[in-house]
Motif scaffolding. Structure first.
Motif, PDB file in Angstrom:
ATOM      1  N   VAL A  32       4.104  -9.180  -0.665  1.00 13.05           N
ATOM      2  CA  VAL A  32       4.609  -7.735  -1.386  1.00 13.05           C
ATOM      3  C   VAL A  32       4.516  -8.030  -2.726  1.00 13.05           C
ATOM      4  N   VAL A  33       4.500  -9.208  -3.417  1.00 13.42           N
ATOM      5  CA  VAL A  33       4.399  -9.576  -4.740  1.00 13.42           C
ATOM      6  C   VAL A  33       2.941  -8.761  -5.068  1.00 13.42           C
ATOM      7  N   LEU A  34       2.016  -9.365  -4.576  1.00 13.60           N
ATOM      8  CA  LEU A  34       0.636  -8.878  -4.717  1.00 13.60           C
ATOM      9  C   LEU A  34       0.676  -7.503  -4.839  1.00 13.60           C
ATOM     10  N   ALA A  35       1.291  -6.768  -3.728  1.00 15.66           N
ATOM     11  CA  ALA A  35       1.000  -5.217  -4.046  1.00 15.66           C
ATOM     12  C   ALA A  35       1.563  -4.838  -5.090  1.00 15.66           C
ATOM     13  N   GLY A  36       2.850  -5.247  -5.597  1.00  8.66           N
ATOM     14  CA  GLY A  36       3.403  -4.944  -6.520  1.00  8.66           C
ATOM     15  C   GLY A  36       2.515  -5.002  -7.841  1.00  8.66           C
ATOM     16  N   CYS A  37       1.803  -6.236  -7.977  1.00  2.81           N
ATOM     17  CA  CYS A  37       1.241  -6.616  -8.968  1.00  2.81           C
ATOM     18  C   CYS A  37       0.018  -5.510  -9.105  1.00  2.81           C
ATOM     19  N   LEU A  38      -0.666  -5.046  -7.896  1.00  2.00           N
ATOM     20  CA  LEU A  38      -1.790  -4.186  -7.952  1.00  2.00           C
ATOM     21  C   LEU A  38      -1.283  -2.974  -8.263  1.00  2.00           C
ATOM     22  N   VAL A  39      -0.078  -2.504  -8.014  1.00  6.64           N
ATOM     23  CA  VAL A  39       0.444  -1.208  -8.716  1.00  6.64           C
ATOM     24  C   VAL A  39       0.401  -1.064 -10.222  1.00  6.64           C
ATOM     25  N   LEU A  40       0.909  -2.324 -10.893  1.00  4.09           N
ATOM     26  CA  LEU A  40       0.911  -2.493 -12.268  1.00  4.09           C
ATOM     27  C   LEU A  40      -0.587  -2.380 -12.793  1.00  4.09           C
ATOM     28  N   ASN A  74      11.154  -2.524  -9.394  1.00  3.64           N
ATOM     29  CA  ASN A  74      12.440  -2.454  -8.443  1.00  3.64           C
ATOM     30  C   ASN A  74      12.194  -2.857  -6.961  1.00  3.64           C
ATOM     31  N   LEU A  75      11.197  -2.670  -6.313  1.00  2.53           N
ATOM     32  CA  LEU A  75      11.100  -2.993  -5.009  1.00  2.53           C
ATOM     33  C   LEU A  75      10.793  -4.675  -4.805  1.00  2.53           C
ATOM     34  N   LEU A  76      10.261  -5.087  -5.778  1.00  2.00           N
ATOM     35  CA  LEU A  76       9.959  -6.538  -5.811  1.00  2.00           C
ATOM     36  C   LEU A  76      11.451  -7.202  -5.868  1.00  2.00           C
ATOM     37  N   LEU A  77      12.005  -6.730  -6.892  1.00  5.02           N
ATOM     38  CA  LEU A  77      13.368  -7.178  -7.255  1.00  5.02           C
ATOM     39  C   LEU A  77      14.366  -7.120  -6.155  1.00  5.02           C
ATOM     40  N   LEU A  78      14.424  -5.941  -5.572  1.00  7.09           N
ATOM     41  CA  LEU A  78      15.066  -5.829  -4.180  1.00  7.09           C
ATOM     42  C   LEU A  78      14.842  -6.795  -3.302  1.00  7.09           C
ATOM     43  N   SER A  88      11.439  -6.303   8.515  1.00 10.46           N
ATOM     44  CA  SER A  88      11.190  -4.983   8.463  1.00 10.46           C
ATOM     45  C   SER A  88      11.074  -4.192   7.055  1.00 10.46           C
ATOM     46  N   LEU A  89      11.981  -4.751   6.288  1.00  8.86           N
ATOM     47  CA  LEU A  89      12.294  -3.981   5.234  1.00  8.86           C
ATOM     48  C   LEU A  89      11.357  -4.515   4.152  1.00  8.86           C
ATOM     49  N   ALA A  90      10.919  -5.722   4.220  1.00  8.55           N
ATOM     50  CA  ALA A  90       9.717  -6.185   3.451  1.00  8.55           C
ATOM     51  C   ALA A  90       8.271  -5.527   3.791  1.00  8.55           C
ATOM     52  N   SER A  91       8.178  -5.267   5.005  1.00 12.45           N
ATOM     53  CA  SER A  91       6.866  -4.907   5.262  1.00 12.45           C
ATOM     54  C   SER A  91       6.900  -3.385   4.921  1.00 12.45           C
ATOM     55  N   LEU A  92       8.023  -2.753   4.937  1.00 11.39           N
ATOM     56  CA  LEU A  92       8.227  -1.209   4.557  1.00 11.39           C
ATOM     57  C   LEU A  92       7.794  -1.230   3.218  1.00 11.39           C
ATOM     58  N   LEU A  93       8.599  -2.026   2.225  1.00  8.26           N
ATOM     59  CA  LEU A  93       8.542  -2.078   0.827  1.00  8.26           C
ATOM     60  C   LEU A  93       6.852  -2.384   0.564  1.00  8.26           C
ATOM     61  N   LEU A  98      -5.462  -3.928   0.328  1.00 11.36           N
ATOM     62  CA  LEU A  98      -4.396  -4.749   0.246  1.00 11.36           C
ATOM     63  C   LEU A  98      -3.215  -3.716   1.242  1.00 11.36           C
ATOM     64  N   ALA A  99      -3.338  -2.608   0.906  1.00 11.73           N
ATOM     65  CA  ALA A  99      -2.786  -1.697   2.149  1.00 11.73           C
ATOM     66  C   ALA A  99      -2.734  -2.256   3.425  1.00 11.73           C
ATOM     67  N   VAL A 100      -3.859  -2.054   3.901  1.00 12.09           N
ATOM     68  CA  VAL A 100      -4.307  -2.273   5.245  1.00 12.09           C
ATOM     69  C   VAL A 100      -3.883  -3.812   5.526  1.00 12.09           C
ATOM     70  N   ALA A 101      -4.417  -4.711   4.598  1.00 12.07           N
ATOM     71  CA  ALA A 101      -4.137  -6.047   4.948  1.00 12.07           C
ATOM     72  C   ALA A 101      -2.553  -6.473   4.907  1.00 12.07           C
ATOM     73  N   THR A 102      -1.955  -5.719   4.038  1.00 11.32           N
ATOM     74  CA  THR A 102      -0.435  -6.079   4.256  1.00 11.32           C
ATOM     75  C   THR A 102       0.204  -5.443   5.431  1.00 11.32           C
TER      76      THR A 102
END
Lengths: 268, 849
Positions: free
Chosen positions: B734-742, B488-492, B267-272, B34-38
């Motif tokens: 980014v939501v997918l990335a967030g879910c993966l963290v959870l 938080n990051l998703l909410l942001l 840019s912000l979204a990519s970073l998060l 996911l990190a690489v794909a993102t």
């Protein structure tokens, strides 16, 4: 005391203490012990008496706070982690209460592991023989989670014998098994032990199991409080003869019993 | 050694093969993938979208960049542009009277243009009378020598048809076409007369350019993005005070602002997205290390040396990383391909996808993540004591921060830097992030401890759940911080997205004015008002307008505007006051007088007058006050025709220039201007079905000028739609990335849970109780995390809004509710699903015994 090549393990004034919340706690008070080659020794005692700590020091898994441990004439207390690993690879086998098979390796691969680590080129053949010896010839490609507790321990026993270690440490080998299976496992362990002429140090709180060892020491509160001989020491020759006479029939009986054991639950 | 190496490789491969088959590596694998794909998809996607959006929008200036100058530019500039394979077009712009015969004349604005114009967008011209009447037009470049294209109003005003001739300067020209749409049409409401486009070769024939003529030269450039950037960097230092260099993004208009904000958001979204994926990797690596601990202990007990174990796990981890990075690249490519395919319907996507930059960034990010975030856990793993074989757990206290985490911190900094390109910003973000994590950790620890006392009177499952929370307080605090960060990051992103969309929506509300009426005379006023009322149209007020000039500030004479210049970023350089005289605007201003402050204007200094106030006053717009260094209480002198008068500045206004209504730099009170002859202007919304009626109405009043901004508004709203779509797409990733963290975080505590559930089973807890306690425990975690996340979000959004996006700060209580409720539900469900296997597994054990 006879310090010669017959002595495989010797312990002098062995002490272990740990620091617990700024308090020094001595969990092993000075202990002296000698184990001769080919002997079977049971360490018994209630929970928290220091049996497992003693075992970990004897096997060089941990270092004592004071005192000396000699295994095959090597001063374990002076060796670093790497050197102790080397000693273990050459001379020591283990059987654990929790079986501790590597989950991602098959039964056969688990058995091969110590032989491979000891650079034995025929690891696979040895493992297949042992797998057969412990009655699991058909299950070599099964993973630990596809085996029952008894079967896992049989794999662990095969793994322990593959390098033909000079000394075998068993920590409550039947502790996690029901009494019936425990009985079979104990039989297998003692038979193989006899067959290979290995020195056995067994930690248990099971008196029946301890009774099967030639020597027994009892621990309480970190002290060695009693030591007794269960049977006259067999000569190495006797031992070999006995094993030759008994092994085939005993093992056949064991295998018959294993076959009647219910099929393992496959857990998903 | 050779044998050992072979064995290690063999063992690693074996471990890798079996673990993959058994799904043991799934979480780590997905985290890296996911990190690489993102990164791959986002950096590929967003850079493509940025380029396409700018490309699309560059139509509004008919080029990628424009150099505007009051004199012809040096030849070497054009040579340089040719070297860089840029296309260019030249324009000379001026105003002049044009004559149809001796009696009919009109002030028109002339654009003499070279070939290739427009470089971007389309110039649509009707070249026959039939086409013109039918409203048909074709895309063309410059007119041929001797012919011109004119705006329709010129034909009506001079009573001409296509094919007629008019006189410009010393030359006669044939009207060969009527301009239907010009890409870079001026939005200046007060441009001087209708537009005429002629061939640049004819400009000398007109003999209009003489010493002292007010002429503007425009050089339009376009070409490959990199070449344009190179050219831009080369030319910028050479721009002098009489020149201006700009692109679509440096324009001070709604579109430029929309684009700039969209870019920042992407840019912000990519970073998060990358940070979330990195967090997922680090959590998963920790779990990986814990899970392999007993294996390492067994290896060591069996006599494996530390170097053997090190090699084993380095090879194992490298294999895992390698495979995951490759799969991640494939996924990333597919995602961005799918995204671009969807967007291609709306945007001119460049087919030649530049894959090397995203590839490089993605692989670098992947490597940084798998190395830096895994070092600490792998180090611990390799140093596992063989004692673990006899003691299920050897005391290794969890340390929140120590030197082993340094690589991870450095990596995070590198990632921030890589994606923001700003080391100071990265450092600030890192420090702020660290501060937030520490505060959250302390807060979480307290909350978790508190939950025990709070829960003492609750039902059994709740009690058990809260007791669980308390028992693993350290673990749970870390877990809580991960949950909080992810939510938080998703909410942001969701909140900033909704704010941006609202902001854009506000710029262009439905039914925003699409026509401007200029030059309404006093007698026509009532007719226009009647037309508006009768047809129930939405219209701005009618503003009186009179042209005038600012001549002095506090009796200090001012000089022409060429002392004021804008650089590419639109900021104004003002010459040093002590060495140069006061500067002015150098052009006529449209002055108005009003009793009431107009809509979308805000007085931020001074006071608006009352209608009855009898002293002469002026209210000045904020940006021009800054530019001309004018303050409250200053006395401004204006000339209107032959009159000169002085007024005092009594207020300074903020004006929303994006509002589709007439806006003014200078507004006077009634006292000052009421007696001057004025014309009126107004803006109104004409719905499509009333277009004809409106045209008929205007036909009766040929002197009223109508400016149609419909096309421009449609294009702008279209671009806003495209940007919103791009943002939604990125949000999904980014939501997918967030879910993966959870998921990774829940998985990380699985071993401990398994032990506990087994114990509780043995103690006789029934399935429902266990299920509920797990569910409640996670719901509690989710709710706490949602609350903390909302709190942190509010602080960060405040900074983002005010510092990054130049928006007004706002609170988002509705999102608090969403975060808390969905946090609880989502984390609860996720926890339950993840533990389902354990719950059913222990059940099986129970029934089998």
């Amino acid at each position: 005391m006879n310090i010669n090549t017959d002595t495989i393990l010797e312990v002098k004034q062995l002490t272990k203490s740990v620091k617990l919340e700024n308090k020094q706690l001595t969990i092993l008070k000075p202990i002296d012990l000698v184990v001769n080659a080919g002997e079977t020794l049971a360490i018994v005692g209630s929970s928290g008496s220091g049996k497992t700590t003693l075992l970990s020091l004897l096997a060089g898994l941990d270092l004592p706070s004071a005192g000396e441990v000699y295994l095959k004439q090597q001063a374990l207390h002076q060796l670093d982690e790497e050197q102790r690993s080397q000693v273990r690879a050459e001379h020591v086998g283990f059987i654990f209460q929790q079986f501790l098979l590597i989950n991602s390796l098959t039964a056969l691969e688990n058995i091969m592991l110590p032989a491979e680590l000891a650079h034995k080129s025929n690891a696979k053949e040895l493992a297949l023989t042992l797998l057969n010896d412990v009655g699991l010839a058909e299950r070599g490609d099964h993973f630990p989670n596809q085996l029952s507790g008894g079967e896992q321990q049989r794999v662990a026993i095969a793994r322990a014998f593959i390098t033909q270690p000079d000394i075998l440490f068993a920590d409550e080998p039947t502790g996690n098994l029901d009494s019936n299976t425990g009985q079979h496992i104990a039989n297998l362990l003692f038979n193989l032990n006899q067959q290979y002429g290995t020195t056995l140090v067994l930690v248990t709180h099971d008196q029946k199991l301890a009774q099967r060892c030639q020597k027994q020491i009892e621990m309480a509160d970190g002290h060695l409080i009693a030591q007794q001989n269960n049977l006259p020491l067999p000569s190495p020759l006797n031992s070999k003869l006995n094993s030759d006479l008994n092994s085939s029939t005993d093992l056949l009986q064991e295998q018959a019993l294993f076959k009647s054991e219910p099929q393992p639950r496959v857990i998903k | 050694m050779g044998l050992l190496s072979n064995l290690v490789v063999k063992q690693s491969l074996r471990l890798f093969k079996h673990e993959t088959r058994q799904g043991e590596l799934t979480i780590v694998f997905f985290a890296i993938v996911l990190a690489v794909a993102t990164v791959f998809s986002l950096s590929g996607f967003s850079s493509q979208i940025k380029v396409a959006l700018v490309e699309q929008s560059s139509r509004f200036i008919a080029a990628d960049r424009v150099l505007q100058s009051s004199r012809p530019i040096n030849e070497n500039v054009l040579l340089k542009s040719q070297q860089l394979n840029l296309q260019y077009a030249k324009q000379i712009i001026m105003s002049s009277m044009v004559f149809s015969d001796n009696t009919h004349m009109l002030l028109a604005s002339l654009t003499a243009t070279s070939d290739l114009y427009p470089l971007k967008g389309q110039l649509l011209v009707s070249t026959t009378q039939k086409d013109y009447l039918a409203g048909k037009a074709q895309a063309v470049h410059e007119p041929t020598s001797g012919s011109i294209w004119v705006e329709a109003s010129l034909l009506t005003k001079l009573k001409l048809v296509l094919g007629d001739k008019i006189e410009i300067g010393n030359s006669l020209f044939i009207i060969a076409g009527v301009i239907k749409q010009r890409p870079d049409a001026s939005l200046n409401l007060f441009s001087l007369g209708p537009e005429i486009i002629l061939n640049i070769a004819d400009i000398d024939k007109t003999a209009l350019i003489q010493a002292g003529s007010r002429v503007k030269y425009k050089y339009l450039f376009s070409g490959e993005h990199q070449n344009i950037e190179k050219f831009s960097n080369w030319i910028k230092p050479q721009i002098n005070d009489t020149q201006r260099w700009y692109g679509i993004k440096s324009q001070q208009n709604a579109l430029a602002k929309t684009l700039n904000k969209a870019e920042k958001y992407l840019s912000l979204a990519s970073l998060l997205g990358v940070i979330l994926a990195a967090v997922a990797i680090s959590v998963a690596a920790r779990r990986y290390s814990q899970r392999h601990q007993s294996s390492v202990a067994v290896f060591k007990a069996m006599g494996a040396s530390k170097s053997y174990v090190t090699q084993l796990y380095i090879i194992h981890w490298s294999l895992l990383s390698f495979v995951s990075i490759i799969v991640g690249l494939c996924f990333g490519y597919l995602i961005q391909y799918a995204g671009l395919t969807v967007m291609a319907e709306y945007l001119p996507i460049n087919n030649s996808f530049k894959w090397y930059y995203p590839l490089f960034t993605a692989v670098t990010t992947g490597l940084i993540c798998v190395i830096a975030f895994a070092i600490a856990p792998l180090y611990e793993l390799i140093n596992t004591s063989p004692l673990v074989v006899v003691r299920s757990r050897v005391n290794t206290p969890t340390q929140f921060l120590n030197y082993k985490h340094l690589p991870a911190v450095l990596a995070l900094f590198s990632l921030l830097w890589l994606f923001s390109g700003d080391w100071l910003l990265s450092l600030v973000l890192l420090a702020a992030g660290a501060f937030i994590v520490v505060v959250l950790l302390l807060l979480a620890l307290q909350l978790v401890k508190l939950s025990r006392t709070m829960g003492s009177g609750a039902g059994q499952a709740w009690q058990l759940a809260l007791a669980n929370l308390k028992r693993r307080s350290t673990e749970n605090s870390i877990q809580l911080v991960s949950f909080t960060l992810a939510i938080n990051l998703l909410l942001l992103l969701v909140v900033v997205r909704s704010d941006l969309l609202n902001d854009w929506q506000k710029q262009l509300p439905d039914n925003s004015a699409n026509k401007f009426l200029i030059n309404i005379s006093q007698p026509q006023l009532a007719k226009v008002q009647q037309f508006v009322d009768h047809n129930h149209l939405q219209a701005s007020a009618l503003f009186p307008v009179v042209p005038g000039r600012l001549t002095a500030i506090n009796n200090e004479k001012i000089v022409a505007s060429q002392m004021v210049t804008k650089n590419e970023f639109g900021s104004k350089k003002v010459k040093n006051k002590t060495t140069k005289p006061r500067i002015g605007l150098g052009r006529e201003l449209n002055l108005t007088w009003l009793d009431k402050l107009p809509k979308k204007n805000k007085v931020f200094a001074g006071k608006w007058w009352t209608a009855s106030d009898n002293t002469a006053q002026v209210s000045i717009e904020e940006s021009i006050a800054k530019r001309l260094d004018i303050h409250l209480g200053d006395k401004l002198s204006f000339s209107l025709g032959s009159d000169v008068f002085q007024v005092k500045v009594t207020s300074i206004r903020k004006v929303n220039w994006q509002s589709m209504q007439p806006n003014f730099y200078m507004i006077f009170n009634r006292k000052v201007l009421a007696n001057y002859p004025v014309t009126y202007i107004s803006s109104l919304y004409i719905p499509p079905e009333k277009e004809n009626l409106f045209a008929q109405f205007l036909a009766q009043y040929p002197t009223i000028t109508m400016l149609d901004v419909d096309a421009m508004i449609k294009q702008l709203s279209n671009i806003i739609k495209q940007v919103s779509l791009a943002i939604a797409f990125i949000l999904v990733i980014v939501v997918l990335a967030g879910c993966l963290v959870l998921v990774a975080q829940v998985q990380a505590t699985m071993a401990e849970r398994q032990r506990e559930l087994a114990i509780l089973r043995t103690l006789g807890a029934n399935g429902r109780l266990l299920r509920n306690s797990v569910l409640y425990e996670f719901i509690a975690l989710g709710v706490i995390a949602g609350t903390l996340a909302s709190f942190v979000m509010e602080i960060i959004v405040y900074f983002l809004q005010t510092r990054l996006f130049n928006m007004t700060a706002s609170f988002h209580f509705d999102f608090w509710v969403i975060a808390i409720v969905s946090g609880g539900l989502f984390v609860g469900l996720l926890g339950l699903l993840s533990c389902w296997r354990l719950l059913t597994k222990t059940a099986l054990h129970r029934y089998a015994v």
